[in-house]
Design a protein around this motif. Sequence first.
Motif: not given
Length: 142
Positions: A89-90, A23-32, A83-84, A94-101
Motif C-alpha cells: 500500500e505504501h 528497481e530499488d523498490l522491487i527488492d524491498i517489496n514482499e508481495d509477489l 524504513l518504517k 509512493m509510485l502513484m505520486q511519481g506517476s502523477t508528477m
Amino acid sequence: MDNSIRLLEFIFKNAKMGSETIEDLIDINEDLKFRDELIYEKETYDDFVSKVNKLMKKMGKEAKDLSFFTEMQSYLMIKMETLKDKSSEHIAGMLMQGSTMGIVQITKKLREYKDSDKDVVKLAERLLEIEEKNFYELKKYL
C-alpha cells in the motif's frame, strides 16, 4: 538544440527515473503479486529508454544519463520512505505520486514542445498513457 531533442531527453530522464526507482523498490517489496506489477512497469520504462536511445542515435545525438546526485537522492528518499513501512500500500502510494508528477510534466512538455517531430510526440503521448495506466493499476494495491 531543437525541441525534438529536448522532448526526447525529457522522456529519457522520466523513463530512466521510473525504471531505477522501481528497481530499488522491487527488492524491498514482499508481495509477489505486487512484485509482478513492479517488474512489468520497470520493463515498460526500460522499453522507453531503449526507444529514446534509438531515436537519438538516428538524430546523431546521445541521451544524457541521470546524474549521480539525482540517482543517489532518489535512492536515499526510497530508503527513508520505506524504513518504517514496506507495505504494498505504501509503495503503491509512493509510485502513484511519481506517476502523477510524470503526468503533469509530460502534459506540460507536450504543450511546450508541440512542434517536435511527430514520432517524438507520439512517444511522449505513449509515455503519458503509460503513466496514467500505471496510476490506475497501482490503485488496486492501496
